[in-house]
Write a protein that holds these residues in place. Structure first.
Motif, mmCIF file in Angstrom:
data_model
loop_
_atom_site.group_PDB
_atom_site.id
_atom_site.type_symbol
_atom_site.label_atom_id
_atom_site.label_comp_id
_atom_site.label_asym_id
_atom_site.label_seq_id
_atom_site.Cartn_x
_atom_site.Cartn_y
_atom_site.Cartn_z
ATOM 1 N N ARG A 91 0.959 -1.241 0.013
ATOM 2 C CA ARG A 91 0.073 -0.214 0.261
ATOM 3 C C ARG A 91 0.885 1.195 0.066
ATOM 4 N NH1 ARG A 91 -3.091 -3.107 3.321
ATOM 5 N NH2 ARG A 91 -2.172 -2.505 5.157
ATOM 6 N N LEU A 130 -5.686 0.631 -4.222
ATOM 7 C CA LEU A 130 -5.935 1.051 -2.983
ATOM 8 C C LEU A 130 -7.419 1.082 -2.555
ATOM 9 C CD1 LEU A 130 -3.464 3.933 -2.992
ATOM 10 C CD2 LEU A 130 -3.317 1.838 -1.497
ATOM 11 N N VAL A 144 -6.002 0.922 5.770
ATOM 12 C CA VAL A 144 -4.925 1.301 5.940
ATOM 13 C C VAL A 144 -4.323 1.660 7.334
ATOM 14 C CG1 VAL A 144 -2.830 3.366 5.072
ATOM 15 C CG2 VAL A 144 -4.792 2.482 3.566
#
Length: 381
Positions: free
Chosen positions: A305, A364, A374
């Motif tokens: 990420r 994402l 995240v």
């Protein structure tokens, strides 16, 4: 890039800038990079390397972007050495590592720079999970036959050894080590707008290989090929970061000396705002790249990420900064002699290489959609 190694990093950056500055617009001398120890930076002591990390390599990659230098080093360091370090120890792997440190071998991993097949038979941009190698190995007696093709492989024509991610008929994933002059292997140059780099289409048609040429990945990473693509994408983000830094410095210097109406153009509010926007882009990009490098070096679970965030933002930011630099240089910025066109072309190519900003952002977004959040790594970015 802070901590105990700050002084070493500053020295490494200074030496790299001096070495690349001597080359100017011509190709960087490979023996000079070898003598400087660049080819052994991430290689273990047993192979006469420096046993450093990708964080140190990233400094060199950024400086290469800052100089818009012509050299196969980014491909060798990011994909070649990166692939070799992911493989299980073997006689063939160790031999290539020693030759790389000595400067007699230029290994390049065959990673498609534009599109790669994804799991389930779909086609997806690099940066998408579930990457499946486009090369297949079929065993015939004591040897393998390698077949497949990959487009826009960075520095493919400069490689002496091609590291081809491939899968055997029984499903084993690994890397085929292929000499560049092997029978049945063809590397075709693919023209791009950026004249500072070269790309090639690698085609293998039943290339015969001895069994020891197929090397397995070392135990550890669940998706070693994905990890290699992330490393390549992060290397491009470092290059974009160097481009943006160079263009901001050049623009600020020009705004100090270029005068209109009897005063430097840097005193005009519109120019100040434009330079401030360039600095904001550069500051955010550097923070994201630094975070991605730290996550990669630590083997963090959210490293992928971090790389996607750095690659997507930095790629677009470099294009914006280079475009604004050309604009603020006025008529001079559009001339061949200014050299700004080289940076804008390089930044434009960086933006799409190993996954476009849209591709990385889709991934994402998919993670959020799947309920994978995240972590707090991103606080303050």
């Amino acid at each position: 890039m802070s901590g105990d190694f700050r002084e070493f990093h500053d020295e490494l950056r200074t030496v790299a800038r001096e070495l690349l500055g001597k080359a100017g617009a011509v190709a960087v001398d490979w023996p000079a990079l070898t003598r400087a120890g660049w080819t052994g930076l991430e290689t273990a002591d047993e192979f006469d390397g420096a046993a450093a990390t990708f964080t140190e390599t990233a400094i060199l990659l950024e400086e290469i972007g800052r100089a818009a230098a012509r050299t196969p080093y980014p491909a060798v360091a990011a994909t070649g050495i990166g692939a070799l370090n992911l493989l299980a120890p073997s006689t063939r792997r160790d031999e290539v590592l020693r030759e790389t440190v000595a400067g007699t071998a230029l290994p390049v991993a065959v990673l498609a720079g534009d599109m790669v097949p994804a799991a389930g038979g779909e086609t997806a941009c690099a940066g998408t999970a579930g990457i499946v190698p486009p090369f297949q190995l079929v065993q015939t007696g004591p040897r393998y036959l390698l077949s497949g093709t990959a487009a826009y492989v960075l520095a493919a024509s400069s490689a002496t050894v091609l590291l081809v991610p491939s899968r055997t008929a029984d499903g084993r994933l690994g890397v085929a080590v292929v000499e560049s002059d092997a029978t049945g292997l063809e590397v075709t140059e693919q023209p791009v707008v950026d004249e500072t780099r070269s790309f090639g289409r690698v085609t293998a048609l039943d290339v015969p290989l001895p069994s020891e040429s197929f090397l397995s990945f070392a135990p550890g990473p669940a998706e070693p090929l994905r990890q290699l693509y992330d490393r390549a994408a992060l290397a491009v983000a470092c290059d974009s970061l160097g481009i943006a830094a160079a263009m901001l410095d050049a623009t600020v210097d020009y705004a100090r000396v270029r005068e209109q109406f009897g005063r430097p153009i840097g005193s005009f509010q519109a120019v100040k705002h434009a330079c401030a926007d360039m600095l904001v882009d550069l500051t955010i990009a550097r923070r994201l790249v630094t975070t991605a490098l730290s996550a990669t070096a630590e083997g963090a679970s959210d490293a992928g990420r971090a790389v996607s965030m750095a690659k997507s933002f930095t790629g677009e930011a470099a294009v914006r900064v280079a475009g604004r630099a050309m604009q603020l240089h006025g008529g001079l910025g559009y001339t061949w002699e200014s050299g700004i066109h080289r940076y804008l072309k390089r930044a434009t190519l960086d933006r799409t290489l190993y996954g476009s900003p849209a591709a990385h952002r889709r991934e994402l977004a998919q993670r959020y959609k799947s309920g994978v959040h995240v972590h707090s790594t991103w606080s303050g970015v």
